[in-house]
Write an enzyme that holds these catalytic residues in place. Structure first.
Site, PDB file in Angstrom:
ATOM      1  N   ASP A  45       0.837  -1.202   0.000  1.00 27.89           N
ATOM      2  CA  ASP A  45       0.000   0.000   0.000  1.00 27.89           C
ATOM      3  C   ASP A  45       0.870   1.250   0.000  1.00 27.89           C
ATOM      4  O   ASP A  45       1.554   1.548   0.973  1.00 27.89           O
ATOM      5  CB  ASP A  45      -0.886  -0.008   1.258  1.00 27.89           C
ATOM      6  CG  ASP A  45      -1.755   1.243   1.346  1.00 27.89           C
ATOM      7  OD1 ASP A  45      -2.897   1.198   0.862  1.00 27.89           O
ATOM      8  OD2 ASP A  45      -1.293   2.258   1.895  1.00 27.89           O
ATOM      9  N   TYR A  50       3.221   9.804  -0.551  1.00 22.19           N
ATOM     10  CA  TYR A  50       4.327   9.209   0.219  1.00 22.19           C
ATOM     11  C   TYR A  50       5.680   9.440  -0.453  1.00 22.19           C
ATOM     12  O   TYR A  50       6.716   9.240   0.182  1.00 22.19           O
ATOM     13  CB  TYR A  50       4.120   7.697   0.406  1.00 22.19           C
ATOM     14  CG  TYR A  50       2.874   7.294   1.147  1.00 22.19           C
ATOM     15  CD1 TYR A  50       2.078   8.232   1.813  1.00 22.19           C
ATOM     16  CD2 TYR A  50       2.461   5.970   1.178  1.00 22.19           C
ATOM     17  CE1 TYR A  50       0.918   7.849   2.478  1.00 22.19           C
ATOM     18  CE2 TYR A  50       1.312   5.575   1.848  1.00 22.19           C
ATOM     19  CZ  TYR A  50       0.542   6.515   2.492  1.00 22.19           C
ATOM     20  OH  TYR A  50      -0.599   6.124   3.142  1.00 22.19           O
ATOM     21  N   LYS A  75      -2.706   5.884  -4.117  1.00 25.77           N
ATOM     22  CA  LYS A  75      -3.783   6.823  -3.790  1.00 25.77           C
ATOM     23  C   LYS A  75      -3.556   8.180  -4.451  1.00 25.77           C
ATOM     24  O   LYS A  75      -2.414   8.610  -4.631  1.00 25.77           O
ATOM     25  CB  LYS A  75      -3.858   7.023  -2.262  1.00 25.77           C
ATOM     26  CG  LYS A  75      -3.881   5.736  -1.464  1.00 25.77           C
ATOM     27  CD  LYS A  75      -3.981   5.987   0.028  1.00 25.77           C
ATOM     28  CE  LYS A  75      -3.573   4.770   0.831  1.00 25.77           C
ATOM     29  NZ  LYS A  75      -2.133   4.533   0.882  1.00 25.77           N
ATOM     30  N   HIS A 108      -7.414   9.595  -1.624  1.00 30.41           N
ATOM     31  CA  HIS A 108      -6.738   9.568  -0.327  1.00 30.41           C
ATOM     32  C   HIS A 108      -7.516  10.266   0.793  1.00 30.41           C
ATOM     33  O   HIS A 108      -7.592   9.770   1.914  1.00 30.41           O
ATOM     34  CB  HIS A 108      -5.339  10.208  -0.481  1.00 30.41           C
ATOM     35  CG  HIS A 108      -4.334   9.733   0.514  1.00 30.41           C
ATOM     36  ND1 HIS A 108      -2.989   9.681   0.235  1.00 30.41           N
ATOM     37  CD2 HIS A 108      -4.459   9.285   1.784  1.00 30.41           C
ATOM     38  CE1 HIS A 108      -2.336   9.227   1.310  1.00 30.41           C
ATOM     39  NE2 HIS A 108      -3.216   8.981   2.256  1.00 30.41           N
TER      40      HIS A 108
END
Length: 274
Positions: A45, A50, A75, A108
């Protein structure tokens, strides 16, 4: 590692245990994600926000594991809401991951101030129709926001990934998920480590000869959640995967149910974040 899977409302399957990579540096991702895949995780994930999609992509390419055996989630970030913006953001994520499709694509955060999440969701529906996102879902959506996208588009998310741990159990939201056929996926499943210090969790761990983290992850699985613990410590990565050889009993589950707390949220509030 033989592990249970859940069937999503679109018929696709997802492992109940996945590996989260929030706060994992891109340059460390090939090594850490590579280890997770080696240990037996088959669901990774990540997210545009990120900053490590490229590293995750390198780990998958280097693993030697057939692509169809790995469930990859990413996401859409808050700066890419809107129909065309979402399609562009998805293309950029695919490019960084060096993949032709992802298994699960999530919005997200709802970012209600922008009031664009319905159009964003329509873009994800198109990606699913094109087969480039095999399944689509959301993250951090409330009951009202879920109802709105379902009512306005006729399409129900397959997953809602939410903050969920023993001190923040989200019972009302989980009940709605169950009723609507949405899989509950837990982020920060260990409460960013706080749950591991709880005397109740520690006592249950002692009783079963397990670690507090294993007890909490087992609790999530028993509730039917998908869970994505994150760690950069090899021993912890292995430990978090070793949760299939024991069972909690009714007393254990009742004790953990009692830890739910009014002020238990540790992440942002979806109504105001973004």
């Amino acid at each position: 590692m033989m592990q249970p899977t859940l069937t999503l409302n679109d018929g696709k399957r997802i492992p109940q245990l996945g590996f989260g990579v929030w706060k994992l540096a891109d340059e460390k991702a090939p090594e850490i994600v590579g280890l997770a895949l080696e240990v037996g995780y088959r669901s990774i994930d990540t997210a545009a926000a990120y900053g490590n999609e490229a590293g995750v992509g390198r780990a998958i390419a280097a693993s030697g594991i057939p692509r169809e055996e790995i469930v990859v989630t990413t996401k859409l970030w808050n700066d890419a809401h809107g129909y065309d913006e979402a399609l562009r953001a998805f293309d950029a994520s695919l490019k960084r991951l060096r993949l032709d499709e992802v298994d699960l694509y999530l919005v997200h955060w709802p970012v209600p101030q922008q009031n664009a999440y319905v159009e964003t969701w329509r873009a994800l529906m198109r990606l699913r129709e094109e087969g480039r996102a095999r399944s689509i879902g959301v993250s951090n959506f409330t009951v009202a926001q879920l109802r709105r996208i379902i009512d306005e588009t006729g399409s129900t998310p397959s997953v809602n990934q939410i903050e969920l741990h023993p001190r923040f159990q989200q019972r009302e939201l989980r009940a709605f998920h169950a009723q609507a056929g949405i899989v509950t996926e837990a982020w920060s499943p260990l409460g960013q480590g706080a749950a591991l210090q709880d005397p109740v969790i520690q006592a249950i761990a002692g009783k079963h000869g397990r670690t507090p983290a294993q007890v909490v992850l087992r609790w999530h699985l028993d509730l039917g959640h998908v869970v994505i613990p994150k760690s950069e410590t090899p021993a912890r990565i292995r430990e978090n995967a070793d949760i299939f050889g024991f069972a909690l009993d009714d007393d254990d589950r009742a004790a953990i149910a009692g830890l739910d707390a009014l002020g238990g949220r540790i992440g942002p509030d979806p109504e105001t974040f973004g």
